[in-house]
Design a protein around this motif. Structure first.
Motif, PDB file in Angstrom:
ATOM      1  N   SER A  75      22.972   2.235 -57.417  1.00  0.00           N
ATOM      2  CA  SER A  75      21.514   2.127 -57.391  1.00  0.00           C
ATOM      3  C   SER A  75      21.036   1.538 -56.074  1.00  0.00           C
ATOM      4  O   SER A  75      20.045   1.987 -55.509  1.00  0.00           O
ATOM      5  CB  SER A  75      21.029   1.244 -58.538  1.00  0.00           C
ATOM      6  OG  SER A  75      21.378   1.825 -59.764  1.00  0.00           O
ATOM      7  N   ARG A  76      21.714   0.513 -55.585  1.00  0.00           N
ATOM      8  CA  ARG A  76      21.337  -0.108 -54.322  1.00  0.00           C
ATOM      9  C   ARG A  76      21.516   0.882 -53.169  1.00  0.00           C
ATOM     10  O   ARG A  76      20.698   0.963 -52.262  1.00  0.00           O
ATOM     11  CB  ARG A  76      22.159  -1.365 -54.076  1.00  0.00           C
ATOM     12  CG  ARG A  76      21.832  -2.478 -55.052  1.00  0.00           C
ATOM     13  CD  ARG A  76      22.622  -3.731 -54.706  1.00  0.00           C
ATOM     14  NE  ARG A  76      22.486  -4.722 -55.741  1.00  0.00           N
ATOM     15  CZ  ARG A  76      21.478  -5.586 -55.826  1.00  0.00           C
ATOM     16  NH1 ARG A  76      20.528  -5.552 -54.936  1.00  0.00           N
ATOM     17  NH2 ARG A  76      21.423  -6.451 -56.812  1.00  0.00           N
ATOM     18  N   THR A  77      22.594   1.647 -53.180  1.00  0.00           N
ATOM     19  CA  THR A  77      22.850   2.631 -52.134  1.00  0.00           C
ATOM     20  C   THR A  77      21.779   3.717 -52.150  1.00  0.00           C
ATOM     21  O   THR A  77      21.261   4.111 -51.106  1.00  0.00           O
ATOM     22  CB  THR A  77      24.248   3.252 -52.316  1.00  0.00           C
ATOM     23  OG1 THR A  77      25.213   2.206 -52.337  1.00  0.00           O
ATOM     24  CG2 THR A  77      24.581   4.213 -51.192  1.00  0.00           C
ATOM     25  N   ALA A  78      21.450   4.194 -53.346  1.00  0.00           N
ATOM     26  CA  ALA A  78      20.426   5.234 -53.463  1.00  0.00           C
ATOM     27  C   ALA A  78      19.072   4.706 -53.000  1.00  0.00           C
ATOM     28  O   ALA A  78      18.326   5.408 -52.304  1.00  0.00           O
ATOM     29  CB  ALA A  78      20.341   5.720 -54.912  1.00  0.00           C
ATOM     30  N   ALA A  79      18.753   3.472 -53.363  1.00  0.00           N
ATOM     31  CA  ALA A  79      17.477   2.888 -52.948  1.00  0.00           C
ATOM     32  C   ALA A  79      17.430   2.746 -51.430  1.00  0.00           C
ATOM     33  O   ALA A  79      16.418   3.066 -50.797  1.00  0.00           O
ATOM     34  CB  ALA A  79      17.286   1.531 -53.615  1.00  0.00           C
ATOM     35  N   ALA A  80      18.513   2.276 -50.822  1.00  0.00           N
ATOM     36  CA  ALA A  80      18.557   2.101 -49.366  1.00  0.00           C
ATOM     37  C   ALA A  80      18.415   3.443 -48.660  1.00  0.00           C
ATOM     38  O   ALA A  80      17.760   3.542 -47.618  1.00  0.00           O
ATOM     39  CB  ALA A  80      19.853   1.417 -48.958  1.00  0.00           C
ATOM     40  N   ALA A  81      18.991   4.519 -49.245  1.00  0.00           N
ATOM     41  CA  ALA A  81      18.899   5.847 -48.638  1.00  0.00           C
ATOM     42  C   ALA A  81      17.463   6.352 -48.603  1.00  0.00           C
ATOM     43  O   ALA A  81      17.108   7.168 -47.757  1.00  0.00           O
ATOM     44  CB  ALA A  81      19.782   6.828 -49.406  1.00  0.00           C
ATOM     45  N   HIS A  82      16.638   5.871 -49.517  1.00  0.00           N
ATOM     46  CA  HIS A  82      15.232   6.286 -49.573  1.00  0.00           C
ATOM     47  C   HIS A  82      14.304   5.285 -48.896  1.00  0.00           C
ATOM     48  O   HIS A  82      13.089   5.369 -49.026  1.00  0.00           O
ATOM     49  CB  HIS A  82      14.806   6.508 -51.026  1.00  0.00           C
ATOM     50  CG  HIS A  82      15.477   7.697 -51.639  1.00  0.00           C
ATOM     51  ND1 HIS A  82      15.090   8.988 -51.368  1.00  0.00           N
ATOM     52  CD2 HIS A  82      16.533   7.793 -52.480  1.00  0.00           C
ATOM     53  CE1 HIS A  82      15.861   9.827 -52.033  1.00  0.00           C
ATOM     54  NE2 HIS A  82      16.753   9.124 -52.713  1.00  0.00           N
ATOM     55  N   GLY A  83      14.867   4.312 -48.185  1.00  0.00           N
ATOM     56  CA  GLY A  83      14.050   3.385 -47.399  1.00  0.00           C
ATOM     57  C   GLY A  83      13.629   2.119 -48.128  1.00  0.00           C
ATOM     58  O   GLY A  83      12.879   1.320 -47.581  1.00  0.00           O
ATOM     59  N   PHE A  84      14.096   1.918 -49.337  1.00  0.00           N
ATOM     60  CA  PHE A  84      13.748   0.694 -50.047  1.00  0.00           C
ATOM     61  C   PHE A  84      14.618  -0.445 -49.530  1.00  0.00           C
ATOM     62  O   PHE A  84      15.767  -0.245 -49.165  1.00  0.00           O
ATOM     63  CB  PHE A  84      13.961   0.854 -51.561  1.00  0.00           C
ATOM     64  CG  PHE A  84      12.975   1.773 -52.199  1.00  0.00           C
ATOM     65  CD1 PHE A  84      11.750   1.295 -52.634  1.00  0.00           C
ATOM     66  CD2 PHE A  84      13.258   3.124 -52.365  1.00  0.00           C
ATOM     67  CE1 PHE A  84      10.825   2.130 -53.226  1.00  0.00           C
ATOM     68  CE2 PHE A  84      12.345   3.968 -52.945  1.00  0.00           C
ATOM     69  CZ  PHE A  84      11.121   3.479 -53.376  1.00  0.00           C
ATOM     70  N   VAL A  85      14.056  -1.636 -49.481  1.00  0.00           N
ATOM     71  CA  VAL A  85      14.800  -2.805 -49.021  1.00  0.00           C
ATOM     72  C   VAL A  85      14.806  -3.862 -50.122  1.00  0.00           C
ATOM     73  O   VAL A  85      13.950  -3.857 -51.004  1.00  0.00           O
ATOM     74  CB  VAL A  85      14.180  -3.407 -47.732  1.00  0.00           C
ATOM     75  CG1 VAL A  85      14.300  -2.428 -46.587  1.00  0.00           C
ATOM     76  CG2 VAL A  85      12.739  -3.784 -47.950  1.00  0.00           C
ATOM     77  N   GLU A  86      15.755  -4.765 -50.037  1.00  0.00           N
ATOM     78  CA  GLU A  86      15.853  -5.858 -51.012  1.00  0.00           C
ATOM     79  C   GLU A  86      14.615  -6.738 -50.935  1.00  0.00           C
ATOM     80  O   GLU A  86      14.154  -7.058 -49.849  1.00  0.00           O
ATOM     81  CB  GLU A  86      17.087  -6.719 -50.727  1.00  0.00           C
ATOM     82  CG  GLU A  86      18.394  -6.047 -51.056  1.00  0.00           C
ATOM     83  CD  GLU A  86      18.669  -5.991 -52.539  1.00  0.00           C
ATOM     84  OE1 GLU A  86      18.160  -6.841 -53.295  1.00  0.00           O
ATOM     85  OE2 GLU A  86      19.387  -5.069 -52.945  1.00  0.00           O
ATOM     86  N   ARG A  87      14.090  -7.123 -52.075  1.00  0.00           N
ATOM     87  CA  ARG A  87      12.934  -8.023 -52.078  1.00  0.00           C
ATOM     88  C   ARG A  87      13.378  -9.470 -52.004  1.00  0.00           C
ATOM     89  O   ARG A  87      12.663 -10.316 -51.501  1.00  0.00           O
ATOM     90  CB  ARG A  87      12.107  -7.833 -53.353  1.00  0.00           C
ATOM     91  CG  ARG A  87      11.358  -6.533 -53.360  1.00  0.00           C
ATOM     92  CD  ARG A  87      10.418  -6.493 -54.504  1.00  0.00           C
ATOM     93  NE  ARG A  87      11.151  -6.445 -55.754  1.00  0.00           N
ATOM     94  CZ  ARG A  87      10.593  -6.436 -56.946  1.00  0.00           C
ATOM     95  NH1 ARG A  87       9.297  -6.469 -57.058  1.00  0.00           N
ATOM     96  NH2 ARG A  87      11.315  -6.388 -58.035  1.00  0.00           N
ATOM     97  N   ASP A  88      14.542  -9.759 -52.520  1.00  0.00           N
ATOM     98  CA  ASP A  88      15.028 -11.136 -52.519  1.00  0.00           C
ATOM     99  C   ASP A  88      15.590 -11.466 -51.148  1.00  0.00           C
ATOM    100  O   ASP A  88      16.468 -10.770 -50.641  1.00  0.00           O
ATOM    101  CB  ASP A  88      16.114 -11.334 -53.581  1.00  0.00           C
ATOM    102  CG  ASP A  88      15.588 -11.054 -54.975  1.00  0.00           C
ATOM    103  OD1 ASP A  88      14.380 -11.252 -55.194  1.00  0.00           O
ATOM    104  OD2 ASP A  88      16.389 -10.647 -55.838  1.00  0.00           O
ATOM    105  N   ALA A  89      15.086 -12.541 -50.575  1.00  0.00           N
ATOM    106  CA  ALA A  89      15.594 -12.984 -49.278  1.00  0.00           C
ATOM    107  C   ALA A  89      17.009 -13.527 -49.455  1.00  0.00           C
ATOM    108  O   ALA A  89      17.338 -14.099 -50.492  1.00  0.00           O
ATOM    109  CB  ALA A  89      14.692 -14.069 -48.710  1.00  0.00           C
ATOM    110  N   PRO A  90      17.861 -13.355 -48.448  1.00  0.00           N
ATOM    111  CA  PRO A  90      19.211 -13.921 -48.562  1.00  0.00           C
ATOM    112  C   PRO A  90      19.143 -15.442 -48.648  1.00  0.00           C
ATOM    113  O   PRO A  90      18.304 -16.080 -48.024  1.00  0.00           O
ATOM    114  CB  PRO A  90      19.910 -13.471 -47.286  1.00  0.00           C
ATOM    115  CG  PRO A  90      18.834 -13.039 -46.360  1.00  0.00           C
ATOM    116  CD  PRO A  90      17.643 -12.679 -47.191  1.00  0.00           C
ATOM    117  N   LYS A  91      20.024 -16.007 -49.441  1.00  0.00           N
ATOM    118  CA  LYS A  91      20.031 -17.452 -49.611  1.00  0.00           C
ATOM    119  C   LYS A  91      20.789 -18.105 -48.463  1.00  0.00           C
ATOM    120  O   LYS A  91      21.873 -17.656 -48.096  1.00  0.00           O
ATOM    121  CB  LYS A  91      20.669 -17.817 -50.947  1.00  0.00           C
ATOM    122  CG  LYS A  91      19.841 -17.284 -52.080  1.00  0.00           C
ATOM    123  CD  LYS A  91      20.281 -17.787 -53.397  1.00  0.00           C
ATOM    124  CE  LYS A  91      19.290 -17.219 -54.384  1.00  0.00           C
ATOM    125  NZ  LYS A  91      19.563 -17.364 -55.711  1.00  0.00           N
TER     126      LYS A  91
END
Length: 99
Positions: free
Chosen positions: A29-45
């Motif tokens: 799911s993360r790979t598919a989202a990244a392929a469509h330009g979506f980025v993580e909303r949670d900032a890295p800790k």
């Protein structure tokens, strides 16, 4: 005279909380989202790299001259010291009579 019961609220026996969200999202799911330009909303800790003190610590606040503060921070940065260690080194010098 009793109050009218709103539709569907006469019996709350079937009322249950929603199922919990899955703990982790599959990598696909993360790979598919990244392929469509979506980025993580949670900032890295951030990683905390604090060394524990060997003795008890306390909070210490004081008003100092800005020039002294700048000099102290620059010195700590040059020496790659946390402020606590920088203050300890200054106090060690005072105890030895160096300053």
């Amino acid at each position: 005279m009793s109050k009218p019961t709103p539709a569907g609220l006469a019996n709350l026996g079937d009322f249950k909380p929603a199922a919990p969200a899955p703990a982790n999202v599959p990598a696909v799911s993360r790979t598919a989202a990244a392929a469509h330009g979506f980025v993580e909303r949670d900032a890295p800790k951030p990683i905390k790299r604090r060394r524990a003190s060997e003795e008890p610590t306390t909070s210490f606040t004081t008003r100092i001259n800005v020039s002294d503060q700048v000099d102290f921070i620059e010195w700590c940065d040059r020496e790659r010291l946390p402020y606590r260690e920088g203050f300890k080194r200054m106090m060690d010098a005072v105890r030895k009579g160096i300053v």
